[in-house]
Design a protein around this motif. Structure first.
Motif, PDB file in Angstrom:
ATOM      1  N   GLY A  14       9.698  73.266   0.643  1.00  0.00           N
ATOM      2  CA  GLY A  14       8.950  72.250   0.977  1.00  0.00           C
ATOM      3  C   GLY A  14       8.248  72.050   2.138  1.00  0.00           C
ATOM      4  N   PRO A  91       3.464  68.223  -6.100  1.00  0.00           N
ATOM      5  CA  PRO A  91       4.348  67.908  -7.216  1.00  0.00           C
ATOM      6  C   PRO A  91       3.780  68.793  -8.529  1.00  0.00           C
ATOM      7  CG  PRO A  91       3.653  66.068  -6.165  1.00  0.00           C
ATOM      8  CD  PRO A  91       2.838  67.251  -5.435  1.00  0.00           C
ATOM      9  N   LEU A 239      12.439  71.139  -6.773  1.00  0.00           N
ATOM     10  CA  LEU A 239      12.411  69.892  -6.132  1.00  0.00           C
ATOM     11  C   LEU A 239      11.722  69.849  -4.717  1.00  0.00           C
ATOM     12  CD1 LEU A 239      16.109  68.611  -6.589  1.00  0.00           C
ATOM     13  CD2 LEU A 239      14.239  67.508  -7.194  1.00  0.00           C
ATOM     14  N   ALA A 242       9.272  67.428  -3.265  1.00  0.00           N
ATOM     15  CA  ALA A 242       9.667  65.800  -2.668  1.00  0.00           C
ATOM     16  C   ALA A 242       9.678  66.217  -1.021  1.00  0.00           C
ATOM     17  CB  ALA A 242      10.873  65.681  -3.234  1.00  0.00           C
ATOM     18  N   VAL A 245       5.935  66.103   0.113  1.00  0.00           N
ATOM     19  CA  VAL A 245       5.009  64.661  -0.206  1.00  0.00           C
ATOM     20  C   VAL A 245       5.640  63.791   0.734  1.00  0.00           C
ATOM     21  CG1 VAL A 245       5.127  62.932  -1.889  1.00  0.00           C
ATOM     22  CG2 VAL A 245       4.687  65.067  -2.788  1.00  0.00           C
ATOM     23  N   LEU A 246       7.021  63.860   0.999  1.00  0.00           N
ATOM     24  CA  LEU A 246       7.522  62.872   2.108  1.00  0.00           C
ATOM     25  C   LEU A 246       6.934  63.047   3.397  1.00  0.00           C
ATOM     26  CD1 LEU A 246       9.676  60.979   2.692  1.00  0.00           C
ATOM     27  CD2 LEU A 246      11.301  62.460   2.951  1.00  0.00           C
ATOM     28  N   LEU A 264       5.115  60.775  -9.727  1.00  0.00           N
ATOM     29  CA  LEU A 264       5.983  61.394  -9.083  1.00  0.00           C
ATOM     30  C   LEU A 264       7.419  61.097  -9.111  1.00  0.00           C
ATOM     31  CD1 LEU A 264       4.544  60.645  -5.449  1.00  0.00           C
ATOM     32  CD2 LEU A 264       4.675  62.965  -6.497  1.00  0.00           C
ATOM     33  N   CYS A 267       8.177  63.141 -12.321  1.00  0.00           N
ATOM     34  CA  CYS A 267       8.289  64.669 -11.782  1.00  0.00           C
ATOM     35  C   CYS A 267       9.568  64.652 -11.493  1.00  0.00           C
ATOM     36  CB  CYS A 267       7.519  64.944 -10.597  1.00  0.00           C
ATOM     37  SG  CYS A 267       5.524  65.354 -11.044  1.00  0.00           S
ATOM     38  N   ALA A 268      10.194  63.737 -10.861  1.00  0.00           N
ATOM     39  CA  ALA A 268      11.438  63.794 -10.378  1.00  0.00           C
ATOM     40  C   ALA A 268      12.599  63.686 -11.616  1.00  0.00           C
ATOM     41  CB  ALA A 268      11.894  62.527  -9.237  1.00  0.00           C
TER      42      ALA A 268
END
Length: 277
Positions: A14, A91, A239, A242, A245-246, A264, A267-268
């Motif tokens: 990520g 995602p 994951l 995440a 995106v964060l 989202l 997705c999680a």
């Protein structure tokens, strides 16, 4: 151990993708992706020199397949991150990367329970929702990063499935070969698409950090699959969006629309269900 290593891999992927997306906007997606792969190759070769290993011809074959898939996925992910929205591309690629390893695990004899299948089914509307953009005319536009995200997900899913076939005694040379082949694949795809791939400014060097993080993440994932189920390692590693995106929401102030937010969450949820199964 599998869960911990996979979570660390997700964090590395990520952060690397976020860094790659930023530098791709200044130096070009293909150039940054190439520098990332070459930098990752150099890093892993250092590890190989220190640790050794005994890969077979079959192990190297899986590494080549993983490299082609890696280059394919990285190229389209970076193109999407540079021209689309990080909150869409990441995602979609993450969910797509789950499906191929889960199916590969089934073929190899893994038998997850119903939660896995529920997670896969949940991923389908999640991809649709997260790719939607607000209606600005008579038709609903599809997010610019959707196609790149799907292609990247297929590439990374194949990468995960191929790496899981390489045993621990092979050492790290297959991973270095994977990185090197990925660089060649990026060049080939860029040539076919007539995209500029030669690094032309200093911002392309930002790919070195992404390459180091990507190589670390891939290595962590490979070890995770050697200690547990491929399906579990692949889903938890996926994951990584995440984190991307964060960072995109907090650092770049990207706005996440309501339907995309639902996507989202789904997705999680899909990833959690597959992992729980």
């Amino acid at each position: 151990m599998t869960v911990l290593l996979s979570l660390l891999a997700a964090a590395s992927y990520g952060l690397g993708d976020f860094n790659g997306g930023l530098f791709s906007r200044r130096a070009g997606a293909w150039a940054v992706a190439l520098v990332a792969q070459l930098g990752g190759t150099a890093l892993v070769l250092v590890v190989v020199a220190l640790t050794g290993g005994s890969p077979t011809a079959g192990d190297l074959g899986w590494a080549v397949l993983a490299g082609v898939a890696n280059g394919f996925g990285t190229a389209f992910l970076y193109r999407g991150l540079a021209s689309g929205r990080m909150g869409v591309v990441a995602p979609v690629s993450g969910v797509g990367a789950v499906v191929v390893p889960v199916l590969a695990g089934l073929v190899a004899g893994e038998r997850p329970d119903g939660l896995v299948w529920l997670g896969v089914l949940l991923a389908l509307p999640a991809i649709w929702l997260v790719s939607r953009e607000p209606v600005t005319g008579p038709t609903v536009g599809v997010g610019s990063g959707l196609v790149d995200g799907v292609l990247a997900g297929l590439g990374f899913g194949t990468l995960f499935a191929a790496l899981a076939q390489i045993p621990e005694e092979a050492g790290w040379f297959p991973l270095a070969l994977n990185q090197l082949v990925a660089g060649a694949a990026i060049i080939a795809i860029a040539v076919v698409l007539r995209a500029e791939w030669v690094p032309s400014n200093r911002y392309a060097l930002g790919g070195l950090l992404s390459g180091a993080l990507g190589a670390l993440a891939t290595g962590l994932f490979q070890v995770a699959t050697q200690h547990g189920l491929l399906a579990v390692a692949a889903v938890i590693t996926s994951l990584y969006p995440a984190v991307t995106v964060l960072l995109a929401a907090t650092v770049l102030r990207e706005h996440v629309h309501r339907t995309q937010a639902v996507g989202l969450v789904l997705c999680a949820g899909a990833i959690v269900l597959v992992a729980a199964g």
